[in-house]
Design a protein around this motif. Structure first.
Motif, PDB file in Angstrom:
ATOM      1  N   TRP A 155      34.837  37.651  28.598  1.00 25.20           N
ATOM      2  CA  TRP A 155      35.005  37.853  30.041  1.00 25.20           C
ATOM      3  C   TRP A 155      36.485  38.090  30.336  1.00 25.20           C
ATOM      4  O   TRP A 155      37.336  37.267  29.990  1.00 25.20           O
ATOM      5  N   ILE A 156      36.786  39.178  30.999  1.00 27.95           N
ATOM      6  CA  ILE A 156      38.121  39.424  31.558  1.00 27.95           C
ATOM      7  C   ILE A 156      37.896  39.621  33.054  1.00 27.95           C
ATOM      8  O   ILE A 156      37.482  40.703  33.499  1.00 27.95           O
ATOM      9  N   ILE A 157      38.139  38.593  33.841  1.00 28.66           N
ATOM     10  CA  ILE A 157      37.688  38.572  35.235  1.00 28.66           C
ATOM     11  C   ILE A 157      38.789  38.042  36.160  1.00 28.66           C
ATOM     12  O   ILE A 157      39.423  37.007  35.886  1.00 28.66           O
ATOM     13  N   LYS A 158      39.042  38.765  37.237  1.00 30.92           N
ATOM     14  CA  LYS A 158      39.910  38.322  38.336  1.00 30.92           C
ATOM     15  C   LYS A 158      41.332  37.966  37.879  1.00 30.92           C
ATOM     16  O   LYS A 158      41.870  36.930  38.255  1.00 30.92           O
ATOM     17  N   ASN A 159      41.911  38.830  37.082  1.00 32.95           N
ATOM     18  CA  ASN A 159      43.310  38.660  36.692  1.00 32.95           C
ATOM     19  C   ASN A 159      44.114  39.703  37.460  1.00 32.95           C
ATOM     20  O   ASN A 159      44.187  40.874  37.048  1.00 32.95           O
ATOM     21  N   ALA A 160      44.700  39.297  38.571  1.00 28.65           N
ATOM     22  CA  ALA A 160      45.218  40.231  39.576  1.00 28.65           C
ATOM     23  C   ALA A 160      46.354  41.114  39.077  1.00 28.65           C
ATOM     24  O   ALA A 160      46.529  42.233  39.567  1.00 28.65           O
ATOM     25  N   GLN A 161      47.156  40.646  38.085  1.00 27.41           N
ATOM     26  CA  GLN A 161      48.310  41.408  37.614  1.00 27.41           C
ATOM     27  C   GLN A 161      48.083  42.055  36.246  1.00 27.41           C
ATOM     28  O   GLN A 161      48.982  42.726  35.727  1.00 27.41           O
ATOM     29  N   LEU A 162      46.918  41.897  35.677  1.00 31.50           N
ATOM     30  CA  LEU A 162      46.657  42.419  34.334  1.00 31.50           C
ATOM     31  C   LEU A 162      46.563  43.949  34.367  1.00 31.50           C
ATOM     32  O   LEU A 162      45.768  44.512  35.119  1.00 31.50           O
ATOM     33  N   THR A 163      47.365  44.604  33.509  1.00 34.47           N
ATOM     34  CA  THR A 163      47.398  46.068  33.514  1.00 34.47           C
ATOM     35  C   THR A 163      46.856  46.685  32.233  1.00 34.47           C
ATOM     36  O   THR A 163      46.579  47.885  32.204  1.00 34.47           O
ATOM     37  N   ILE A 180      34.137  43.092  32.273  1.00 29.17           N
ATOM     38  CA  ILE A 180      35.471  43.459  32.767  1.00 29.17           C
ATOM     39  C   ILE A 180      35.299  43.607  34.273  1.00 29.17           C
ATOM     40  O   ILE A 180      34.703  44.581  34.746  1.00 29.17           O
ATOM     41  N   TRP A 181      35.840  42.666  35.026  1.00 27.21           N
ATOM     42  CA  TRP A 181      35.401  42.517  36.407  1.00 27.21           C
ATOM     43  C   TRP A 181      36.573  42.070  37.299  1.00 27.21           C
ATOM     44  O   TRP A 181      37.282  41.119  36.994  1.00 27.21           O
ATOM     45  N   SER A 182      36.791  42.820  38.372  1.00 20.97           N
ATOM     46  CA  SER A 182      37.731  42.438  39.434  1.00 20.97           C
ATOM     47  C   SER A 182      39.153  42.210  38.924  1.00 20.97           C
ATOM     48  O   SER A 182      39.800  41.221  39.265  1.00 20.97           O
ATOM     49  N   ASN A 183      39.636  43.150  38.122  1.00 22.12           N
ATOM     50  CA  ASN A 183      41.036  43.134  37.690  1.00 22.12           C
ATOM     51  C   ASN A 183      41.750  44.239  38.469  1.00 22.12           C
ATOM     52  O   ASN A 183      41.651  45.425  38.119  1.00 22.12           O
ATOM     53  N   ASP A 184      42.461  43.868  39.509  1.00 22.07           N
ATOM     54  CA  ASP A 184      42.911  44.812  40.536  1.00 22.07           C
ATOM     55  C   ASP A 184      43.868  45.884  40.033  1.00 22.07           C
ATOM     56  O   ASP A 184      43.910  46.986  40.590  1.00 22.07           O
ATOM     57  N   GLN A 185      44.672  45.588  38.989  1.00 16.76           N
ATOM     58  CA  GLN A 185      45.677  46.536  38.519  1.00 16.76           C
ATOM     59  C   GLN A 185      45.289  47.242  37.224  1.00 16.76           C
ATOM     60  O   GLN A 185      46.061  48.059  36.714  1.00 16.76           O
TER      61      GLN A 185
END
Length: 736
Positions: A450-458, A475-480
């Motif tokens: 799970w890679i989820i909701k990590n706001a700065q992950l590019t 892979i879910w909700s990673n804004d960047q």
């Protein structure tokens, strides 16, 4: 089943991890992919809310209100005993010529979509029922209504005595308790089970067993008296596992059940009742059962008076100390060559400094802080609020590795020596995390990634050593996050593949190596995604395929290699999608085929390779769609056919090849449709569950046409209709 007791006990977390919560009923996990429950809980016996394929199963739960569970899974197979009946049948009415009582053979087996990692229950053998010591007590547990009349949010348990058929029939009536049934409860009815958790287990108390002896499940919650009576009948009734063990084994992978644990106490076939005669009990046992005190008391001729519960303890303790043991590492993928020799079991007292020099974590390892929205285990212990440098020696984690809600972690460099994770790798809600550097050495994840909701992950580049994921890939909700490069080495996803809510993701490049998805493939709500290129290598989707709410997606090219979808195929709410090109290779859809709310879609042509739809066929709210051409190769629809709210649809041509509809046929709210040409080849519509419902045929055509001729239409083998009239209304029942 309701745990009725003046003071029911709250079950200690993790005590019975194999009890399964399924909302309408409970069950018992008896193998990694098999749940045991009651037949009256499942389709077609349980009514509208019964358990059926697609139903959720929550395993190892304590608090179901807050979803504190060890695992959740989806049911894909439902098998009720063929001889189950909820009404009394005479011998002339049964296939084997034997009369059958209400709720006889009340047992069902459920198959999970993927294996559970939670420990499974031990079952009673053919020669077993409850074990007895000084008292004949057993245990029931569940989440049903408590003594206040409200459902319990936490798992409760209560001990009950098991009573004989003879004593039970004094309450329920002569010949009411069949050979597949067991009765349990107190004479006053004060503690019992009741409505709300049927299908759950009754199992042996271990109060007279040596330490570590597992309980044995010997019954399945079946039926009893209504719970709201002021003075209810005292005994609940359970299906005897021993009596249906062969049938259960026939549904197991390999067709057999695991051998019983040799440490379990001796058992008796019939339940012990102080009023029962010596012959009624002792006829079913031999001298090996005499070490149980209650058997010795009831069978003086067979046993004498010398046996005792303490003797059972001594004998079994001696037996277990001479049993051969195996090396802890034997048969496991973890070994000293790979993992080193310094092992550590993380407990609620483990701190960061305790990890210095540790190379091998036996069990789970968690860094960060708790987020109640993601807590899924009973014991949620965090070693440190960040990923500490003291973890730098760890090479293997046998269980889960969770990194969540860290305070200031920007990368994972302290984990640079980590190579294998036996369970899940979950990285979510880390506000400062920009890179996964440190995970470069990992090759295998046995569970979910799970890679989820990590706001700065590019970037995901540090994951490029991983080749296999045994569970789900989310892979879910990673804004960047703009790319999935870094997942290139993965060839197999054993569970779901879900790419959702990544606002900046423009491409799926990075998934190119994946050839098989064992569960669902879901691409949801990625606002900038314009293409599915990157999924080109996938040939099989074991579960559902869903492409939904991707605002910029114009084509499905990238799905070209897929030939089979085991579950449903849903293409919906993709505002810019004009064509289904990319689905050309699909020939079989095991579940529903749904094309819904794609505003720019003009053609279904790419679906012309599909020859089988196991569920419903739904074409709904596609504003620019004028024709159904592309569905021509489908001869049979297992469920309903629904053509609904397609504003520009002018013809049903495309349905010409359908000869059988297993459910209802609904043509509704298509304002430009003026005739039903295209339905001429459908001789049978089998929908509806009652006589009246069979004759309901919904249509929606232009109101200008007072009459539409149609070739002879036979509805569920009952009536023949030469022509359909009154088409100025939107829905009508065909006159009989």
């Amino acid at each position: 089943m309701l745990i009725m007791s003046p003071e029911p006990n709250v079950v200690k977390r993790g005590a019975y991890p194999w009890i399964v919560h399924m909302k309408v009923c409970s069950g018992t996990l008896i193998a990694p992919t098999v749940i045991l429950t009651a037949a009256h809980c499942v389709s077609p016996h349980g009514g509208a809310n019964s358990i059926r394929p697609g139903h959720a199963a929550h395993i190892g739960c304590n608090d179901v209100v807050n979803q504190v569970c060890q695992e959740s899974g989806r049911i894909t197979g439902v098998y009720a005993h063929e001889k189950y009946t909820n009404q009394e049948l005479y011998s002339s009415e049964t296939d084997d010529g034997k009369p059958r009582r209400n709720f006889e053979y009340n047992v069902a087996v459920l198959i999970l979509e993927k294996p559970s990692r939670v420990p499974v229950a031990k079952l009673a053998t053919r020669d077993d029922d409850p074990a007895y010591c000084a008292t004949s007590r057993s245990t029931v547990a569940g989440w049903g209504r408590d003594n206040t009349g409200r459902p319990s949010g936490v798992l409760l348990e209560v001990d009950l005595p098991v009573t004989s058929h003879e004593r039970c029939e004094k309450v329920w009536g002569k010949d009411r308790i069949g050979p597949t049934m067991i009765c349990a409860g107190f004479d006053d009815g004060g503690c019992d089970t009741c409505r709300g958790d049927s299908g759950g287990p009754i199992f042996t108390s271990t109060q007279c067993a040596p330490p570590g002896t597992p309980p044995r499940v010997f019954g399945i919650g079946s039926w009893g008296a209504p719970c709201d009576k002021a003075k209810r009948k005292p005994y609940g009734v359970y299906t005897s596992v021993a009596s249906v063990r062969d049938w259960i084994a026939s549904k197991m992978p390999g067709g057999e059940l695991a051998d019983p644990d040799e440490r379990v106490l001796p058992y008796v076939v019939r339940s012990v009742d102080p009023t029962a005669s010596d012959n009624e009990i002792c006829a079913y046992v031999d001298a090996s059962a005499c070490s149980v005190q209650s058997i010795a008391d009831q069978c003086p001729k067979l046993c004498g008076k010398s046996s005792s519960c303490e003797l059972v303890r001594r004998n079994l303790k001696a037996a277990t100390t001479t049993t051969a043991t195996t090396d802890d590492d034997e048969g496991l993928v973890f070994d000293e060559k790979r993992c080193g020799t310094v092992k550590k079991i993380v407990t609620s007292d483990t701190k960061a400094e305790d990890l210095v020099g540790v190379t091998w974590v036996v069990g789970d390892l968690r860094f960060g802080r708790e987020d109640t929205s993601w807590s899924i285990d009973d014991d949620w212990h965090f070693v440190d609020e960040d990923v500490p440098v003291q973890a730098s020696g760890i090479r293997c984690v046998e269980g889960d590795l969770s990194i969540s809600n860290t305070m200031s972690t920007v990368d994972l460099s302290p984990l640079a020596n980590l190579a294998v994770i036996g369970g899940n790798l979950r990285i979510y809600n880390n506000a400062q995390l920009t890179t996964l550097t440190g995970l470069d050495g990992i090759t295998t994840v046995g569970g979910d990634l799970w890679i989820i909701k990590n706001a700065q992950l590019t970037t995901l580049t540090a994951l490029d050593g991983i080749t296999t994921i045994g569970g789900d890939l989310y892979i879910w909700s990673n804004d960047q996050l703009t790319t999935l490069t870094g997942l290139d080495g993965i060839t197999t996803v054993g569970g779901y593949l879900r790419i959702s809510y990544n606002d900046q993701l423009t491409t799926l490049t990075g998934l190119d190596g994946i050839t098989t998805v064992g569960g669902d493939l879901d691409i949801w709500s990625n606002d900038q995604l314009t293409t599915l290129t990157g999924l080109d290598g996938i040939t099989t989707v074991g579960g559902d395929l869903e492409i939904t709410s991707n605002a910029q997606l114009t084509t499905l090219t990238g799905l070209d290699g897929i030939t089979t979808v085991g579950g449903y195929l849903r293409i919906s709410y993709n505002d810019q999608l004009t064509t289904l090109t990319g689905l050309d290779g699909i020939t079989t859809v095991g579940g529903d085929l749904r094309i819904v709310d794609n505003d720019q879609l003009t053609t279904l042509k790419a679906l012309d390779g599909i020859t089988t739809v196991g569920g419903n066929l739904e074409i709904t709210s596609n504003a620019q769609l004028t024709t159904l051409a592309g569905l021509d190769s489908i001869p049979t629809v297992g469920g309903n056919v629904e053509i609904y709210r397609n504003a520009k649809l002018t013809t049903l041509t495309g349905l010409d090849g359908i000869t059988t509809v297993g459910g209802d046929l609904t043509i509704s709210n298509n304002p430009q449709l003026t005739d039903l040409a295209g339905l001429d080849s459908i001789p049978t519509v089998g929908g509806g569950s009652t006589k009246d419902e069979r004759f309901v045929f919904s249509v929606a055509v232009g109101k200008q046409s007072p009459k539409v001729k149609l070739a002879t239409l036979k509805l569920d083998g009952e009536e023949t209709v030469e022509q359909l009239t009154r088409l100025d209304t939107w829905k009508f029942a065909v006159d009989r």
